[in-house]
Write a protein that holds these residues in place. Structure first.
Motif, PDB file in Angstrom:
ATOM      1  N   TRP A 284      29.896  42.042  34.170  1.00 51.78           N
ATOM      2  CA  TRP A 284      29.188  42.724  35.251  1.00 51.78           C
ATOM      3  C   TRP A 284      29.207  41.827  36.486  1.00 51.78           C
ATOM      4  CZ3 TRP A 284      24.176  45.609  33.331  1.00 51.78           C
ATOM      5  CH2 TRP A 284      24.532  46.520  32.333  1.00 51.78           C
ATOM      6  N   PHE A 285      29.546  42.401  37.615  1.00 56.63           N
ATOM      7  CA  PHE A 285      29.639  41.665  38.869  1.00 56.63           C
ATOM      8  C   PHE A 285      28.412  42.011  39.721  1.00 56.63           C
ATOM      9  CE2 PHE A 285      33.796  42.057  37.083  1.00 56.63           C
ATOM     10  CZ  PHE A 285      34.415  40.849  37.350  1.00 56.63           C
TER      11      PHE A 285
ATOM     12  N   CYS B 240      24.950  36.473  51.088  1.00 58.68           N
ATOM     13  CA  CYS B 240      25.168  37.081  49.774  1.00 58.68           C
ATOM     14  C   CYS B 240      26.498  36.623  49.180  1.00 58.68           C
ATOM     15  CB  CYS B 240      25.150  38.610  49.866  1.00 58.68           C
ATOM     16  SG  CYS B 240      23.592  39.285  50.492  1.00 58.68           S
ATOM     17  N   LYS B 241      26.532  36.580  47.871  1.00 57.92           N
ATOM     18  CA  LYS B 241      27.759  36.273  47.160  1.00 57.92           C
ATOM     19  C   LYS B 241      27.792  37.081  45.877  1.00 57.92           C
ATOM     20  CE  LYS B 241      25.661  32.178  45.008  1.00 57.92           C
ATOM     21  NZ  LYS B 241      25.779  30.708  44.819  1.00 57.92           N
ATOM     22  N   GLU B 242      28.976  37.194  45.301  1.00 54.57           N
ATOM     23  CA  GLU B 242      29.157  37.992  44.092  1.00 54.57           C
ATOM     24  C   GLU B 242      29.314  37.064  42.889  1.00 54.57           C
ATOM     25  OE1 GLU B 242      31.508  41.733  44.369  1.00 54.57           O
ATOM     26  OE2 GLU B 242      32.717  40.789  42.790  1.00 54.57           O
ATOM     27  N   LEU B 243      28.521  37.314  41.854  1.00 57.22           N
ATOM     28  CA  LEU B 243      28.566  36.521  40.636  1.00 57.22           C
ATOM     29  C   LEU B 243      28.972  37.395  39.464  1.00 57.22           C
ATOM     30  CD1 LEU B 243      25.172  34.612  41.003  1.00 57.22           C
ATOM     31  CD2 LEU B 243      27.432  33.828  41.708  1.00 57.22           C
ATOM     32  N   ARG B 244      29.664  36.788  38.504  1.00 65.89           N
ATOM     33  CA  ARG B 244      30.064  37.513  37.297  1.00 65.89           C
ATOM     34  C   ARG B 244      29.165  37.108  36.139  1.00 65.89           C
ATOM     35  NH1 ARG B 244      34.172  36.609  33.103  1.00 65.89           N
ATOM     36  NH2 ARG B 244      34.609  34.594  34.115  1.00 65.89           N
ATOM     37  N   TYR B 245      28.631  38.107  35.457  1.00 65.17           N
ATOM     38  CA  TYR B 245      27.871  37.883  34.234  1.00 65.17           C
ATOM     39  C   TYR B 245      28.683  38.398  33.055  1.00 65.17           C
ATOM     40  CZ  TYR B 245      23.457  36.561  36.457  1.00 65.17           C
ATOM     41  OH  TYR B 245      22.477  35.897  37.149  1.00 65.17           O
TER      42      TYR B 245
ATOM     43  N   ARG C 244      24.636  35.990  30.098  1.00 62.22           N
ATOM     44  CA  ARG C 244      24.585  34.734  30.850  1.00 62.22           C
ATOM     45  C   ARG C 244      25.615  34.774  31.971  1.00 62.22           C
ATOM     46  NH1 ARG C 244      27.702  35.751  26.163  1.00 62.22           N
ATOM     47  NH2 ARG C 244      29.499  34.347  26.102  1.00 62.22           N
ATOM     48  N   PRO C 245      25.426  33.924  32.993  1.00 66.22           N
ATOM     49  CA  PRO C 245      26.423  33.846  34.061  1.00 66.22           C
ATOM     50  C   PRO C 245      27.739  33.296  33.521  1.00 66.22           C
ATOM     51  CG  PRO C 245      24.359  32.786  34.697  1.00 66.22           C
ATOM     52  CD  PRO C 245      24.290  33.032  33.224  1.00 66.22           C
ATOM     53  N   ALA C 246      28.836  33.872  33.972  1.00 66.39           N
ATOM     54  CA  ALA C 246      30.137  33.317  33.613  1.00 66.39           C
ATOM     55  C   ALA C 246      30.320  31.977  34.321  1.00 66.39           C
ATOM     56  CB  ALA C 246      31.250  34.279  34.019  1.00 66.39           C
ATOM     57  N   VAL C 247      30.967  31.036  33.648  1.00 59.50           N
ATOM     58  CA  VAL C 247      31.191  29.714  34.249  1.00 59.50           C
ATOM     59  C   VAL C 247      32.420  29.804  35.146  1.00 59.50           C
ATOM     60  CG1 VAL C 247      31.474  27.253  33.816  1.00 59.50           C
ATOM     61  CG2 VAL C 247      30.158  28.643  32.227  1.00 59.50           C
ATOM     62  N   ASP C 248      32.225  30.415  36.315  1.00 57.10           N
ATOM     63  CA  ASP C 248      33.306  30.553  37.296  1.00 57.10           C
ATOM     64  C   ASP C 248      33.243  29.472  38.367  1.00 57.10           C
ATOM     65  OD1 ASP C 248      34.305  32.802  36.019  1.00 57.10           O
ATOM     66  OD2 ASP C 248      33.083  34.188  37.197  1.00 57.10           O
ATOM     67  N   GLY C 249      32.272  28.581  38.250  1.00 60.85           N
ATOM     68  CA  GLY C 249      32.129  27.515  39.227  1.00 60.85           C
ATOM     69  C   GLY C 249      31.037  26.562  38.803  1.00 60.85           C
ATOM     70  N   PRO C 250      30.876  25.454  39.528  1.00 60.68           N
ATOM     71  CA  PRO C 250      29.882  24.441  39.137  1.00 60.68           C
ATOM     72  C   PRO C 250      28.443  24.951  39.207  1.00 60.68           C
ATOM     73  CG  PRO C 250      30.842  23.936  41.282  1.00 60.68           C
ATOM     74  CD  PRO C 250      31.654  25.039  40.705  1.00 60.68           C
ATOM     75  N   VAL C 251      28.147  25.874  40.119  1.00 60.62           N
ATOM     76  CA  VAL C 251      26.775  26.369  40.241  1.00 60.62           C
ATOM     77  C   VAL C 251      26.370  27.153  38.999  1.00 60.62           C
ATOM     78  CG1 VAL C 251      25.239  27.870  41.551  1.00 60.62           C
ATOM     79  CG2 VAL C 251      26.837  26.388  42.761  1.00 60.62           C
TER      80      VAL C 251
ATOM     81  N   GLU D  93      23.470  26.343  36.266  1.00 59.93           N
ATOM     82  CA  GLU D  93      22.394  27.266  35.922  1.00 59.93           C
ATOM     83  C   GLU D  93      22.233  27.377  34.409  1.00 59.93           C
ATOM     84  OE1 GLU D  93      22.767  30.162  39.869  1.00 59.93           O
ATOM     85  OE2 GLU D  93      23.229  30.944  37.876  1.00 59.93           O
ATOM     86  N   ARG D  94      23.343  27.530  33.725  1.00 60.17           N
ATOM     87  CA  ARG D  94      23.272  27.621  32.268  1.00 60.17           C
ATOM     88  C   ARG D  94      22.773  26.316  31.660  1.00 60.17           C
ATOM     89  NH1 ARG D  94      28.583  30.963  30.297  1.00 60.17           N
ATOM     90  NH2 ARG D  94      27.877  30.126  28.299  1.00 60.17           N
ATOM     91  N   ALA D  95      23.223  25.183  32.195  1.00 59.34           N
ATOM     92  CA  ALA D  95      22.785  23.888  31.666  1.00 59.34           C
ATOM     93  C   ALA D  95      21.295  23.669  31.913  1.00 59.34           C
ATOM     94  CB  ALA D  95      23.604  22.765  32.302  1.00 59.34           C
ATOM     95  N   LEU D  96      20.814  24.061  33.092  1.00 60.81           N
ATOM     96  CA  LEU D  96      19.408  23.864  33.408  1.00 60.81           C
ATOM     97  C   LEU D  96      18.517  24.714  32.515  1.00 60.81           C
ATOM     98  CD1 LEU D  96      19.407  23.730  37.321  1.00 60.81           C
ATOM     99  CD2 LEU D  96      19.060  21.837  35.729  1.00 60.81           C
TER     100      LEU D  96
END
Length: 349
Positions: free
Chosen positions: A256-257, A267-272, A294-301, A305-308
């Motif tokens: 899901w985007f 705004c930005k688009e994130l992939r879950y 969970r958020p897809a690991v498409d970047g360091p942010v 988020e997943r690590a935090l």
């Protein structure tokens, strides 16, 4: 992560970990708290004869253009949402052909409703996504080759289908509540673990932040034949330690985007990514589903988020956070009681 119930066991795969019963905790590694449990809608029944098609998409846009092989009608689609395909018009919002909402098949033995239920999930233009009608669901299954589908089960399948996807969106909204204001605020929201956080998927999908725009689902795609890296890892662990991680792969996967905006309006688009599992049924026979969202690991942010969230929960539990929280609440209660007693004594004087 969340878990959900239906009324009878469907023919789908078993989850990689036993699903908790009652007030038990979620499966290992699942960043989810205990409160996400809910009863299914009244129609949430999946007879054994029912079959869930692999990769069935969760939504269909409100406008349903006529396939290219049929005469045109007054229903149209914009160039941004439709493209030609070998079978007719192709919807770019869900990577699937548009589904007809008509009763045209000789396989169909009874009429199905054409009405569509509106979801709680906002689109990028502010309107709400619509779920497929039972007729559209049946037509989609026929198109995938499921000609032996029990027509009488389709309405119940749609109810469960809608219910699970509402749960998936509630999980995404929870992630967005934590991290839409940035990693620093996200850590403050996560450092007290899943038990100590004020956020919960059970809070619902209402967006209370007045300074940050609510997240919106821009588009999505089903990828049932592709395991996520996490699902692949769980399969490897199942082979290495079958007693602890015995599992079947998820029976479906969606990407899901989502559009996320900050308080400055950027705004930005994130992939879950969403893995759909089924757990062992309840003693009464109801199957248990759970979703790993969970958020897809498409970047360091997104990795942060997943690590935090994971790290905050692990640290909170390992360092005795629950005991400290209970002690703090007890001290606050004692302080409040002392203040009340002092005020009572002053009034008597």
């Amino acid at each position: 992560m969340g878990w959900f119930w239906a009324d009878t066991k469907p023919t789908v795969a078993i989850a990689p970990h036993p699903i908790p019963k009652g007030a038990a905790s979620p499966p290992p590694g699942c960043p989810m708290h205990n409160s996400i449990s809910a009863s299914p809608p009244p129609k949430a029944r999946l007879p054994d004869a029912a079959s869930i098609p692999a990769g069935a998409c969760p939504y269909v846009p409100p406008d349903t253009p006529t396939p290219a092989s049929q005469p045109p009608s007054t229903s149209t689609a914009s160039p941004q949402t439709a493209a030609p395909s070998s079978g007719g018009l192709f919807n770019l919002l869900n990577n699937m052909p548009f589904l007809a909402n008509t009763r045209d098949s000789a396989h169909q033995t009874q009429a199905l409703p054409l009405d569509r239920e509106t979801s709680t999930i906002p689109k990028s233009d502010g309107s709400l996504w619509e779920y497929p009608s039972p007729q559209q669901m049946y037509n989609a299954m026929l198109r995938k080759g499921y000609t032996d589908t029990d027509v009488s089960a389709v309405e119940s399948m749609v109810s469960v289908h809608n219910y699970l996807n509402e749960g998936a969106w509630a999980e995404i909204v929870e992630w967005e509540r934590r991290f839409s204001r940035g990693l620093a605020t996200g850590w403050q929201n996560c450092k007290r673990g899943e038990e100590g956080t004020v956020f919960s998927a059970m809070t619902g999908v209402q967006w209370a932040d007045k300074e940050v725009a609510e997240p919106k689902l821009v588009r999505f795609t089903g990828r049932p034949g592709e395991l996520t890296p996490k699902a692949q890892m769980m399969q490897i662990l199942a082979k290495a330690w079958p007693a602890k991680y015995a599992s079947e792969p998820p029976f479906d996967r969606h990407d899901w985007f989502v559009r996320r905006c900050d308080k400055e309006g950027a705004c930005k688009e994130l992939r879950y990514v969403i893995d759909y599992y089924e757990g062992p049924p309840e003693p009464t026979g109801e199957p248990v589903f759970y979703l790993d969202v969970r958020p897809a690991v498409d970047g360091p942010v997104q990795a942060a988020e997943r690590a935090l969230r994971w790290g905050g929960d692990v640290w909170y539990r390992a360092s005795g956070g629950s005991a400290r929280e209970a002690e703090r609440q007890q001290e606050e209660a004692q302080s409040a009681l002392k203040i009340v007693e002092e005020q009572t004594q002053r009034r008597r004087m």
